[in-house]
Scaffold this motif. Sequence first.
Motif, PDB file in Angstrom:
ATOM      1  N   CYS A 287       2.958 -21.294  93.745  1.00  0.00           N
ATOM      2  CA  CYS A 287       4.245 -22.001  93.830  1.00  0.00           C
ATOM      3  C   CYS A 287       3.989 -23.472  93.545  1.00  0.00           C
ATOM      4  CB  CYS A 287       4.798 -21.819  95.243  1.00  0.00           C
ATOM      5  SG  CYS A 287       6.215 -22.870  95.574  1.00  0.00           S
ATOM      6  N   LEU A 288       4.734 -24.032  92.605  1.00  0.00           N
ATOM      7  CA  LEU A 288       4.523 -25.434  92.242  1.00  0.00           C
ATOM      8  C   LEU A 288       5.058 -26.409  93.290  1.00  0.00           C
ATOM      9  CD1 LEU A 288       5.484 -25.387  88.448  1.00  0.00           C
ATOM     10  CD2 LEU A 288       3.206 -25.223  89.460  1.00  0.00           C
ATOM     11  N   ILE A 289       5.899 -25.902  94.185  1.00  0.00           N
ATOM     12  CA  ILE A 289       6.475 -26.814  95.192  1.00  0.00           C
ATOM     13  C   ILE A 289       6.120 -26.338  96.602  1.00  0.00           C
ATOM     14  CG2 ILE A 289       8.391 -27.580  93.732  1.00  0.00           C
ATOM     15  CD1 ILE A 289      10.161 -25.587  95.451  1.00  0.00           C
ATOM     16  N   TYR A 290       4.971 -25.674  96.727  1.00  0.00           N
ATOM     17  CA  TYR A 290       4.632 -24.984  97.979  1.00  0.00           C
ATOM     18  C   TYR A 290       4.874 -25.821  99.247  1.00  0.00           C
ATOM     19  CZ  TYR A 290       2.368 -21.695 101.063  1.00  0.00           C
ATOM     20  OH  TYR A 290       2.128 -20.817 102.084  1.00  0.00           O
ATOM     21  N   PRO A 291       4.399 -27.078  99.331  1.00  0.00           N
ATOM     22  CA  PRO A 291       4.622 -27.815 100.589  1.00  0.00           C
ATOM     23  C   PRO A 291       6.104 -28.106 100.848  1.00  0.00           C
ATOM     24  CG  PRO A 291       2.927 -28.864  99.250  1.00  0.00           C
ATOM     25  CD  PRO A 291       3.606 -27.860  98.376  1.00  0.00           C
ATOM     26  N   LEU A 292       6.919 -28.056  99.800  1.00  0.00           N
ATOM     27  CA  LEU A 292       8.347 -28.363  99.962  1.00  0.00           C
ATOM     28  C   LEU A 292       9.222 -27.119  99.825  1.00  0.00           C
ATOM     29  CD1 LEU A 292       8.548 -31.617  97.761  1.00  0.00           C
ATOM     30  CD2 LEU A 292       8.220 -31.463 100.217  1.00  0.00           C
ATOM     31  N   ARG A 293       8.607 -25.953  99.852  1.00  0.00           N
ATOM     32  CA  ARG A 293       9.382 -24.721  99.629  1.00  0.00           C
ATOM     33  C   ARG A 293      10.437 -24.548 100.721  1.00  0.00           C
ATOM     34  NH1 ARG A 293       5.150 -23.874 102.426  1.00  0.00           N
ATOM     35  NH2 ARG A 293       4.762 -22.085 103.776  1.00  0.00           N
TER      36      ARG A 293
END
Length: 206
Positions: free
Chosen positions: A115-121
């Motif tokens: 996921c390219l936005i893992y910390p902000l998922r």
Amino acid sequence: MLIEIYRYMQVIWSGRNCQKNQLIKIWRLAGVYFKLDNHIKRFRRKTNINCLKGCGKCCERVYVETAPLEMIPLAAIILKRAKSGLWIRKLMNVSVEGRCMFYRKLKDVPGKGRCLIYPLRPLTCRLFGFAAKKNKNGQKQWVTCSLLKMLAGSNQVEITVEINKGLSIPVAGSYRWLVHDIGSSAESRLLPLPFALYEAMAILSR
Ligand code: SF4
């Protein structure tokens, strides 16, 4: 967890020109996510059930719905980098069916990716596989994916029994309410992820 805290600090920094009330919302949202992530961690430790490393099957087929509020942290970063024109074009052409727009498949390895936005998922992605819903009798049912079910094997029934005896598991609806409480009704309504991001960019640009 540290990377996520760092990411949110970055968002707050990126968004320092945002209105103060939006920054407070981002901070409150991060608080709900940290609470949830710790809750899931405790459940995983107790049950010894974990996702397979690098597995991205849920991101390959899932249709993710999220609230514009949850996309505000990502929108703050996009706007700070002055890439809004590019993103608006991208969001207008993206398909909401099939693979999530933020999922990158690993070449030649079916079912694996990141996921390219893992910390902000968003919340839906955080809850996936490790949450319960209540049935009409008020009993909690573990909602998980077929792979985790397979991993749990015969323990699956035991885990459900333990949950109803007091084993703590995040209840999806309760966490959804915590998020819902942070924003206005327009910011909290559920939309397909790309539309929610589009809306979040519009909210920050007002
Ligand atoms: S946002 Fe990330 S975790 Fe959620 S479905 Fe998309 S790729 Fe998967």
